[in-house]
Design a protein around this motif. Sequence first.
Motif, PDB file in Angstrom:
ATOM      1  N   LEU A  23      28.312  47.332  39.747  1.00  2.77           N
ATOM      2  CA  LEU A  23      29.888  46.671  39.865  1.00  2.77           C
ATOM      3  C   LEU A  23      31.046  47.457  41.052  1.00  2.77           C
ATOM      4  N   ILE A  24      30.195  48.342  41.058  1.00  2.00           N
ATOM      5  CA  ILE A  24      31.467  49.274  42.021  1.00  2.00           C
ATOM      6  C   ILE A  24      31.164  49.955  43.143  1.00  2.00           C
ATOM      7  N   PRO A  25      31.457  49.479  44.098  1.00  2.00           N
ATOM      8  CA  PRO A  25      30.455  49.158  45.625  1.00  2.00           C
ATOM      9  C   PRO A  25      30.724  50.960  46.369  1.00  2.00           C
ATOM     10  N   CYS A  26      31.756  51.408  45.895  1.00  2.00           N
ATOM     11  CA  CYS A  26      32.278  52.907  46.647  1.00  2.00           C
ATOM     12  C   CYS A  26      32.046  53.918  45.196  1.00  2.00           C
ATOM     13  N   PHE A  27      31.117  53.275  44.662  1.00  2.00           N
ATOM     14  CA  PHE A  27      30.889  54.051  42.781  1.00  2.00           C
ATOM     15  C   PHE A  27      30.978  56.089  43.138  1.00  2.00           C
ATOM     16  N   ASP A  28      30.270  56.353  43.995  1.00  2.00           N
ATOM     17  CA  ASP A  28      29.633  57.860  44.835  1.00  2.00           C
ATOM     18  C   ASP A  28      31.308  58.273  44.534  1.00  2.00           C
ATOM     19  N   ASP A  29      31.628  58.184  45.936  1.00  2.00           N
ATOM     20  CA  ASP A  29      33.189  58.031  46.382  1.00  2.00           C
ATOM     21  C   ASP A  29      34.160  57.855  45.950  1.00  2.00           C
ATOM     22  N   PHE A  30      34.225  57.144  45.025  1.00  2.00           N
ATOM     23  CA  PHE A  30      35.170  56.773  44.119  1.00  2.00           C
ATOM     24  C   PHE A  30      35.807  57.816  42.828  1.00  2.00           C
ATOM     25  N   TYR A  31      34.368  57.978  41.524  1.00  2.00           N
ATOM     26  CA  TYR A  31      34.842  58.427  41.222  1.00  2.00           C
ATOM     27  C   TYR A  31      34.013  60.115  42.175  1.00  2.00           C
ATOM     28  N   GLY A  32      33.510  60.426  43.001  1.00  2.00           N
ATOM     29  CA  GLY A  32      33.943  62.092  43.536  1.00  2.00           C
ATOM     30  C   GLY A  32      34.569  61.981  43.735  1.00  2.00           C
ATOM     31  N   MET A  33      35.773  61.866  44.733  1.00  2.00           N
ATOM     32  CA  MET A  33      37.114  61.699  44.489  1.00  2.00           C
ATOM     33  C   MET A  33      38.103  62.670  43.600  1.00  2.00           C
ATOM     34  N   ALA A  34      37.832  61.340  42.708  1.00  2.00           N
ATOM     35  CA  ALA A  34      38.502  61.479  41.630  1.00  2.00           C
ATOM     36  C   ALA A  34      37.731  62.664  40.758  1.00  2.00           C
ATOM     37  N   ALA A  35      37.305  63.493  40.808  1.00  2.00           N
ATOM     38  CA  ALA A  35      36.835  64.767  40.171  1.00  2.00           C
ATOM     39  C   ALA A  35      37.076  65.924  40.703  1.00  2.00           C
ATOM     40  N   SER A  36      36.913  65.640  41.952  1.00  2.00           N
ATOM     41  CA  SER A  36      36.992  66.873  43.349  1.00  2.00           C
ATOM     42  C   SER A  36      38.628  66.846  43.235  1.00  2.00           C
ATOM     43  N   LEU A  37      39.596  66.618  42.823  1.00  2.00           N
ATOM     44  CA  LEU A  37      40.834  66.503  42.497  1.00  2.00           C
ATOM     45  C   LEU A  37      41.444  67.439  41.869  1.00  2.00           C
ATOM     46  N   ILE A  38      40.625  67.434  40.584  1.00  2.00           N
ATOM     47  CA  ILE A  38      40.702  68.361  40.117  1.00  2.00           C
ATOM     48  C   ILE A  38      40.804  70.128  39.980  1.00  2.00           C
ATOM     49  N   ARG A  39      41.382  70.709  40.893  1.00  2.00           N
ATOM     50  CA  ARG A  39      41.553  72.331  41.281  1.00  2.00           C
ATOM     51  C   ARG A  39      42.288  73.121  40.526  1.00  2.00           C
TER      52      ARG A  39
END
Length: 231
Positions: A23-39
């Motif tokens: 359902l989310i065309p950009c699934f991996d980039d979308f969640y991956g980017m959000a997770a990578s912002l936890i620094r």
Amino acid sequence: MNEIVKNQFDAAAGQYDSQRRRLIPCFDDFYGMAASLIRTEEKSPDILDLGAGTGLLTAFIHRRYPEARYTLMDFSGSMLEQAKERFAGTGANVRLIVADYATEDFGGEYDFIVSSLSIHHLTHPGKRELFRKIRSHLRPGGAFINADQAAGSSGLYDAYYRELWETSIAASGLKPEEIAASKERRKMDINTTVPDQLAWLREAGFAEADCVYKYADFAVFHATGVSGPND
Ligand SMILES: C[S@@+](CC[C@H](N)C(=O)[O-])C[C@H]1O[C@@H](n2cnc3c(N)ncnc32)[C@H](O)[C@@H]1O
């Protein structure tokens, strides 16, 4: 509480995870980017996931921070039941709270508050109010990360994003009834433009705010500059 949204997610909980990637065309980039912002250097930061659902975003973050303390809040008990199953036996430190995040207490202060595909269900004033509440529950140095839908800057772009999404899900292999249910859920969306969301984050007291990723109407926001919860 938005009873219609809650009921829709209660009903969708069982099939939710298996459909998400389609359902989310950009699934991996979308969640991956959000997770990578936890620094953070901290091994076990306190992280609150608002509208956590089955725990998808928390699962992405958990891969990077296995020792973090996670609080998952959602008003759909059925969605959180799926999250409980997801993390069972993983050793993840997970607390589940069945509650409406717009009206209920967050249950403490956090180093990071995150959310994915949930806040667009709130009205515009509801979002502004929530951004203020989020900022006041972040510890100094903390950040808010919101992976969500965003409105286009005009109807022209909204129509283009809708067309992209409909083309993508038509080819996704989802059953017609699954596609119909997803379209039904999207009727409840109250998307806000990127500039408005950034303005409301700054208005809420965040010194820094940006949209760090965007594919069509899927956008990841980051806001920080929290010097003190009540300053
Ligand atoms: C599309 S799902 C997203 C779930 C998960 N964050 C993800 O990315 O897969 C939206 C979730 O937000 C929850 N939700 C919407 N509004 C809420 C509110 N005001 N309080 C608590 N949960 C809410 C719904 O119950 C649902 O589980």
